[in-house]
Design an enzyme around this catalytic site. Sequence first.
Site, mmCIF file in Angstrom:
data_model
loop_
_atom_site.group_PDB
_atom_site.id
_atom_site.type_symbol
_atom_site.label_atom_id
_atom_site.label_comp_id
_atom_site.label_asym_id
_atom_site.label_seq_id
_atom_site.Cartn_x
_atom_site.Cartn_y
_atom_site.Cartn_z
ATOM 1 N N CYS A 1 0.812 -1.229 0.000
ATOM 2 C CA CYS A 1 0.000 0.000 0.000
ATOM 3 C C CYS A 1 0.847 1.281 0.000
ATOM 4 O O CYS A 1 0.558 2.217 -0.747
ATOM 5 C CB CYS A 1 -0.945 -0.009 1.191
ATOM 6 S SG CYS A 1 -0.205 -0.652 2.701
ATOM 7 N N HIS B 1 -3.064 6.208 4.550
ATOM 8 C CA HIS B 1 -1.630 6.251 4.852
ATOM 9 C C HIS B 1 -1.082 7.623 4.435
ATOM 10 O O HIS B 1 -1.397 8.124 3.350
ATOM 11 C CB HIS B 1 -0.869 5.185 4.046
ATOM 12 C CG HIS B 1 -1.064 3.781 4.553
ATOM 13 N ND1 HIS B 1 -1.838 3.458 5.634
ATOM 14 C CD2 HIS B 1 -0.539 2.605 4.098
ATOM 15 C CE1 HIS B 1 -1.805 2.149 5.838
ATOM 16 N NE2 HIS B 1 -1.025 1.604 4.914
#
Length: 343
Positions: free
Chosen positions: A129, A242
Site C-alpha cells: 500500500c 496512509h
Amino acid sequence: MNKYRVAIVGATGLVGQEFIKVLEQRNFPMASILLLASDRSAGKKLFVNHREIEVEETTPESFKKVDIALFSAGAETSRYFSPIAAQSGAVVVDNSSAFRMTPAVPLVVPEVNPEDIKWHKGIIANPNCSTIQIVVALYPLHKVNPIKRIIVDTYQAVSGTGSAAVEELTVQAKQVLEGQTAIPHVYPHQIAFNILPEIDVFLDNGYTKEEWKVVEETRKIMHADDIAISATCVRVPVFTGHSMAIHIEFSQPMSPDEAQRILAQAPGIKLLDDPTISLYPQPWSAAGTDEVFVGRIRRDASHPNGLVMWVVADNLRKGAALNAVQIAEEMIKREWLHPRGGK
Ligand code: A2P
C-alpha cells in the site's frame, strides 16, 4: 462487451469488502462473482450489486470457472491458492506480498508500468500500500528529472493490518478514555494514543520488512534499480489513510512550481497545496476516495537538487483494492484478458 467471471479470495476481509465496493462503483463487467474466504465464513451472506451472495470456502476446485481472481487473504493463502487458480486458467491479481519480488511476476501500478502486465504468466502482483502511493506521486517527476535518492517516512493506518487491528484501536481508544489499561493483541504495544515504529517483522539489516518492501518494490515498479531509498514505516492510530513525508533528490534542481505543474496533470493525483489556507492532504479526508493526494511541496533545505512533499492516499482503495481492479481494467482495455466462457 465481454463480461468476466470474477472471484474474490478474502471477500470477508477489509480489502475484500473494498473489492466489492470498487467493482460495483466502477461498474466492472462481471458475468458472475464468487465470494471466497476461509471455512470460518462459509455460508455467510454478502451483498454485491444488491444481490445476496453466499460466501464459499476457498478450495482448489474454486477457480475452474473464474476468469479473474482478486486475492487479499494473506501471503500464505496466496502462496497456496494463487498458482492453483492460475493453473485453472484464471488470471490472479494478488494483493499479498507472496509474489511481488518474484522476477517472473509483474508488479504493477497502472499509472506507472501498465506494459508489465503483458508478460504475466497467470499471476500479477499488487504492490504494498505505501509503495503504490509513493510511485504514483514520484514517477511523473522521475520521467522529467531522474530521481537519485528518496527518504520516506510513513504514517500508516491500522486498517492496513486488517479487521482485527481496526477492532483493537476501537476497543483500546475506549479503554484509555475510560481510564482502563489497554491490552495489546494485534500489535506489540498499545496503538491507541500512541505510535509504533514497527510494521511487519524486523530484518537483520535493522529495517522492518515493510520498510524493505518500499525499497525493493519502488525500484521494481519504476524500473530504477539505482535509486537509493531509505524508509521508516510507522503505525499511527488512524483507521484509514496512509500518509508520508517524502524527501527526493533529483539529478538536476527542480522548483516546487515545476513539480506542482507536472503533478497537476499526472494521472491518479490530486494536488492539495496551499499553506496559506492550511490546505494539504489528510488521511481523514482521503478515506473513501481514489486519488493520491500531494501537498506541502517545498525545496529541501538540505540539498540543492531536493524537494520534499506530503503524500496521502486511502490504503484500502488505491493502496489495495482499487489498484488491483485498475490492473484488471487495464487488461480488458488492452484486450489482454479473455473470458473463457465466451461473451
Ligand atoms: P475469514 O473471514 O473467513 O477468516 P483481514 O485482512 O481484514 O483480516 O481479512 C483477511 C481475509 O482473508 C478474510 O476474508 C479471511 O477470511 C481470509 N482468509 C484468511 N485465511 C484464509 C484461508 N486460509 N483461505 C481463504 N481465505 C482466508
